[in-house]
Design an enzyme around this catalytic site. Structure first.
Site, PDB file in Angstrom:
ATOM      1  N   ASP A   1      35.269  41.425  54.864  1.00  0.00           N
ATOM      2  CA  ASP A   1      36.695  40.866  55.145  1.00  0.00           C
ATOM      3  C   ASP A   1      36.829  42.709  56.127  1.00  0.00           C
ATOM      4  O   ASP A   1      38.302  42.835  56.595  1.00  0.00           O
ATOM      5  CB  ASP A   1      37.153  41.633  53.824  1.00  0.00           C
TER       6      ASP A   1
ATOM      7  N   HIS B   1      30.044  45.942  47.931  1.00  0.00           N
ATOM      8  CA  HIS B   1      29.730  44.394  47.885  1.00  0.00           C
ATOM      9  C   HIS B   1      29.231  44.766  46.520  1.00  0.00           C
ATOM     10  O   HIS B   1      27.886  45.833  46.697  1.00  0.00           O
ATOM     11  CB  HIS B   1      29.888  43.819  48.853  1.00  0.00           C
TER      12      HIS B   1
ATOM     13  N   HIS C   1      38.382  41.044  46.043  1.00  0.00           N
ATOM     14  CA  HIS C   1      38.094  40.132  46.385  1.00  0.00           C
ATOM     15  C   HIS C   1      39.055  39.553  48.004  1.00  0.00           C
ATOM     16  O   HIS C   1      38.718  40.085  48.715  1.00  0.00           O
ATOM     17  CB  HIS C   1      37.836  39.066  45.503  1.00  0.00           C
TER      18      HIS C   1
HETATM   19  C1  SDX Z   1      34.742  39.793  48.730  1.00  0.00           C
HETATM   20  O1  SDX Z   1      31.175  38.658  45.451  1.00  0.00           O
HETATM   21  C2  SDX Z   1      31.526  38.647  46.810  1.00  0.00           C
HETATM   22  O2  SDX Z   1      30.456  37.498  47.046  1.00  0.00           O
HETATM   23  C3  SDX Z   1      32.719  38.473  47.101  1.00  0.00           C
HETATM   24  C4  SDX Z   1      32.837  37.834  48.942  1.00  0.00           C
HETATM   25  C5  SDX Z   1      32.359  36.292  48.929  1.00  0.00           C
HETATM   26  O3  SDX Z   1      32.129  36.417  50.375  1.00  0.00           O
HETATM   27  O4  SDX Z   1      33.098  36.162  47.810  1.00  0.00           O
HETATM   28  O5  SDX Z   1      31.590  38.842  49.323  1.00  0.00           O
HETATM   29  C6  SDX Z   1      34.453  38.816  49.365  1.00  0.00           C
HETATM   30  O6  SDX Z   1      35.395  40.003  47.738  1.00  0.00           O
HETATM   31  C7  SDX Z   1      34.529  41.235  49.748  1.00  0.00           C
HETATM   32  C8  SDX Z   1      34.853  42.585  48.704  1.00  0.00           C
HETATM   33  C9  SDX Z   1      35.796  42.600  49.404  1.00  0.00           C
HETATM   34  N1  SDX Z   1      36.533  43.948  48.659  1.00  0.00           N
HETATM   35  C10 SDX Z   1      36.298  44.572  49.264  1.00  0.00           C
HETATM   36  O7  SDX Z   1      36.249  45.223  50.118  1.00  0.00           O
HETATM   37  C11 SDX Z   1      37.459  45.795  48.244  1.00  0.00           C
HETATM   38  C12 SDX Z   1      37.252  47.366  48.343  1.00  0.00           C
HETATM   39  N2  SDX Z   1      35.608  46.718  48.099  1.00  0.00           N
HETATM   40  C13 SDX Z   1      35.555  47.860  46.290  1.00  0.00           C
HETATM   41  O8  SDX Z   1      36.396  47.735  45.223  1.00  0.00           O
HETATM   42  C14 SDX Z   1      33.549  47.676  46.012  1.00  0.00           C
HETATM   43  O9  SDX Z   1      33.139  47.541  46.848  1.00  0.00           O
HETATM   44  C15 SDX Z   1      33.972  45.656  45.019  1.00  0.00           C
HETATM   45  C16 SDX Z   1      34.998  45.021  44.690  1.00  0.00           C
HETATM   46  C17 SDX Z   1      33.691  44.917  46.471  1.00  0.00           C
HETATM   47  C18 SDX Z   1      32.708  45.858  44.283  1.00  0.00           C
HETATM   48  O10 SDX Z   1      32.408  47.082  43.257  1.00  0.00           O
HETATM   49  P1  SDX Z   1      31.541  46.931  42.069  1.00  0.00           P
HETATM   50  O11 SDX Z   1      30.078  46.177  42.553  1.00  0.00           O
HETATM   51  O12 SDX Z   1      31.937  46.648  40.868  1.00  0.00           O
HETATM   52  O13 SDX Z   1      31.534  48.095  42.369  1.00  0.00           O
HETATM   53  P2  SDX Z   1      31.590  49.522  42.010  1.00  0.00           P
HETATM   54  O14 SDX Z   1      33.089  49.795  41.971  1.00  0.00           O
HETATM   55  O15 SDX Z   1      30.512  49.840  40.590  1.00  0.00           O
HETATM   56  O16 SDX Z   1      31.030  50.583  42.827  1.00  0.00           O
HETATM   57  C19 SDX Z   1      29.903  51.433  43.062  1.00  0.00           C
HETATM   58  C20 SDX Z   1      30.510  52.567  43.511  1.00  0.00           C
HETATM   59  C21 SDX Z   1      31.149  53.754  42.337  1.00  0.00           C
HETATM   60  O17 SDX Z   1      31.073  54.516  42.339  1.00  0.00           O
HETATM   61  P3  SDX Z   1      30.367  55.831  41.420  1.00  0.00           P
HETATM   62  O18 SDX Z   1      31.476  55.792  40.557  1.00  0.00           O
HETATM   63  O19 SDX Z   1      29.068  54.707  41.416  1.00  0.00           O
HETATM   64  O20 SDX Z   1      30.904  57.682  41.881  1.00  0.00           O
HETATM   65  O21 SDX Z   1      30.794  53.030  44.802  1.00  0.00           O
HETATM   66  C22 SDX Z   1      32.298  53.620  44.272  1.00  0.00           C
HETATM   67  C23 SDX Z   1      33.088  53.064  43.489  1.00  0.00           C
HETATM   68  O22 SDX Z   1      33.779  54.281  43.453  1.00  0.00           O
HETATM   69  N3  SDX Z   1      32.849  52.049  45.798  1.00  0.00           N
HETATM   70  C24 SDX Z   1      33.708  52.624  46.947  1.00  0.00           C
HETATM   71  C25 SDX Z   1      34.236  51.390  47.168  1.00  0.00           C
HETATM   72  N4  SDX Z   1      33.025  50.468  46.648  1.00  0.00           N
HETATM   73  C26 SDX Z   1      32.229  50.910  46.124  1.00  0.00           C
HETATM   74  N5  SDX Z   1      34.388  53.488  47.111  1.00  0.00           N
HETATM   75  C27 SDX Z   1      34.488  53.614  48.274  1.00  0.00           C
HETATM   76  N6  SDX Z   1      35.415  52.669  48.783  1.00  0.00           N
HETATM   77  C28 SDX Z   1      34.652  51.953  48.654  1.00  0.00           C
HETATM   78  N7  SDX Z   1      35.352  50.481  49.303  1.00  0.00           N
END
Ligand code: SDX
Length: 430
Positions: free
Chosen positions: A366, A309, A268
């Site tokens: 971010d 996201h 997050h």
């Molecule tokens: C913020 O919610 C908000 O609005 C948050 C925010 C706000 O203003 O409040 O926008 C701020 O928190 C932005 C996000 C910051 N976090 C990151 O940048 C960390 C990296 N991102 C991930 O951890 C992830 O994308 C999340 C946590 C942001 C979202 O996770 P989800 O929605 O639970 O998605 P998921 O983990 O189920 O991913 C879906 C697929 C998966 O692959 P499969 O299982 O389908 O094969 O996408 C892949 C994930 O492995 N994936 C990634 C990835 N993000 C998702 N693979 C590699 N790198 C990534 N960053």
């Protein structure tokens, strides 16, 4: 409220039944199915991570993940970033309308004159180790504020809620800068009423009693825009935490402290700090392909920080504005940051890669904020603290909105998969 129904065929207490569930339509976004009646039928919905769950109604912010759109009370984030400022957006989130010139002046005057914090908080600060993470310090100080302000803690009173909102928006930069100065071993700087919100924060961070900090209007505006871009984002993890805590009637300062704690995680608000760590680790453009491969490898926990996201399946509109701000700050400071080149190359390669395309993984807010904050001279461990300052009006506006209407304590249920009932086994028989 609706004449649309969803029909669910289910086994209800041993009988096949067709349940009719009301369907509601908002201004924008997916229709929602009201499943509250399921409890009476002995059924629950199951949605770990709340991927498909609308936890509340809200008029504050709307995100269209497919289009990459973000609206605050109907106003697009791009227009607010270009034409508004952080305190005006804070007013908008709190009151639902842009302020008139007089309302804006009064709000800025009130916020400016609430930036001082009680001297006792400086004493509490001394209880932390000097190398404590500033998010731990900020969380502790904001929680400690729940032991003050007994003049305005009647959460059923709108004026009390608005006064609390004002105090939190005003004091967060002061507390954040105090945490930073404490880590440096320098005295905290007193806020100045002649500076803008962004300029005052930079002053409190970088001025010392021996030497004033000359606030560059460009950098003060960039700081203000960074706060503005983080102001609110509907029911994200930290805002939902604030709502959850608020639903028990808890003290508002404790609710915001809970939001700060939830924001800290690298998935997050902690992602901006994690992006810089990732860029450090990559180190050179020649190593980008290796890290992209790691991000795609299911056996490797490495993720591309600042990418992906829960809601955006397109560009995060804030990321575009943040990249523009990043370029402006680097140009103003004459910085040629190699990490920016790595970040831009990483984005270019990832956006061409089928793994990221198929999963709609784009840069989020971010991805560029860390490089911008680093250029402003803000240390990495303060990045999420800056995010918390920006998100405070969003958190407190959702708290205020929830308490302005009928609400119930949030208490989710579960799918129990533990042991069936069994009798206790005395120690002598184990
Ligand atoms: C913020 O919610 C908000 O609005 C948050 C925010 C706000 O203003 O409040 O926008 C701020 O928190 C932005 C996000 C910051 N976090 C990151 O940048 C960390 C990296 N991102 C991930 O951890 C992830 O994308 C999340 C946590 C942001 C979202 O996770 P989800 O929605 O639970 O998605 P998921 O983990 O189920 O991913 C879906 C697929 C998966 O692959 P499969 O299982 O389908 O094969 O996408 C892949 C994930 O492995 N994936 C990634 C990835 N993000 C998702 N693979 C590699 N790198 C990534 N960053």
């Amino acid at each position: 409220m609706t004449d649309k129904l969803a029909r669910l065929n289910a086994n209800v207490k041993g009988q096949e039944a067709e349940l009719e569930l009301p369907v509601y339509k908002g201004t924008y976004g997916p229709d929602v199915i009201d499943v509250r009646a399921l409890t009476k039928s002995g059924l629950l919905t199951y949605d770990p991570g709340f991927v498909s769950t609308a936890s509340c109604q809200s008029r504050i912010t709307f995100i269209d993940g497919d289009k990459g759109q973000l609206l605050h009370c109907g106003y697009p984030i791009e227009q607010l970033a270009e034409q508004s400022d952080f305190l005006e957006v804070s007013y908008l989130l709190l009151h639902g309308e842009l302020p008139s010139a007089r309302e804006k002046d009064n709000f800025i005057h009130a916020v400016t004159r609430h930036t001082l914090v009680h001297e006792q908080l400086a004493e509490i600060l001394k209880g932390f180790y000097r190398d404590a993470h500033p998010m731990a310090v900020l969380c502790g100080l904001v929680s400690a504020m729940s032991s003050f302000y007994h003049d305005s803690l009647d959460i059923s009173s709108a004026p009390h809620r608005e006064k609390t909102a004002l105090r939190l928006i005003a004091k967060m930069p002061t507390l954040a800068a105090m945490a930073y100065k404490y880590a440096l071993g320098q005295p905290a700087m007193t806020p100045r009423n002649d500076l803008s919100y962004g300029g005052n924060f930079l002053h409190m961070m970088f001025a010392t009693p021996c030497e004033p900090y000359k606030v560059s209007p460009t950098l003060a505006k960039a700081m203000d825009k960074i706060f503005l871009l983080h102001a609110d984002h509907e029911q994200n993890a930290s805002t939902s935490t604030v709502r959850m805590a608020g639903s028990s009637g808890a003290n508002p300062f404790s609710c915001i402290a809970a939001g700060i704690a939830a924001l800290w995680g690298p998935a997050h608000g902690g992602a901006n700090e994690a992006v810089l760590k990732m860029l450090d680790e990559i180190g050179d453009e020649s190593r980008i392909d290796h890290y992209i491969a790691r991000a795609k490898d299911k056996k490797d926990p490495f993720r591309l920080m600042g990418f992906g996201h829960r809601v955006y399946k397109n560009f995060d509109p804030r990321a575009r504005v943040m990249m523009q701000t990043c370029n402006e700050v680097l140009a103003e400071l004459g910085i040629d940051d190699p990490q920016l080149k790595i970040a831009k190359k990483l984005e270019e390669i990832a956006l061409r890669d089928s793994y990221f395309i198929e999963r709609n993984l784009y840069p989020n807010v971010d991805f560029y904020s860390g490089i911008t904050l680093k250029a402003l001279g803000i240390p990495r461990e303060m990045f999420t603290v800056v995010f918390a300052i920006g998100r405070t009006p969003g958190w407190i506006s959702h708290w205020h909105e929830m308490l302005s209407e009928d609400y119930r304590i949030s208490r989710p249920r579960q799918l129990y998969t533990g042991p069936a009932r069994r009798d206790f086994v005395p120690l002598t028989e184990r």
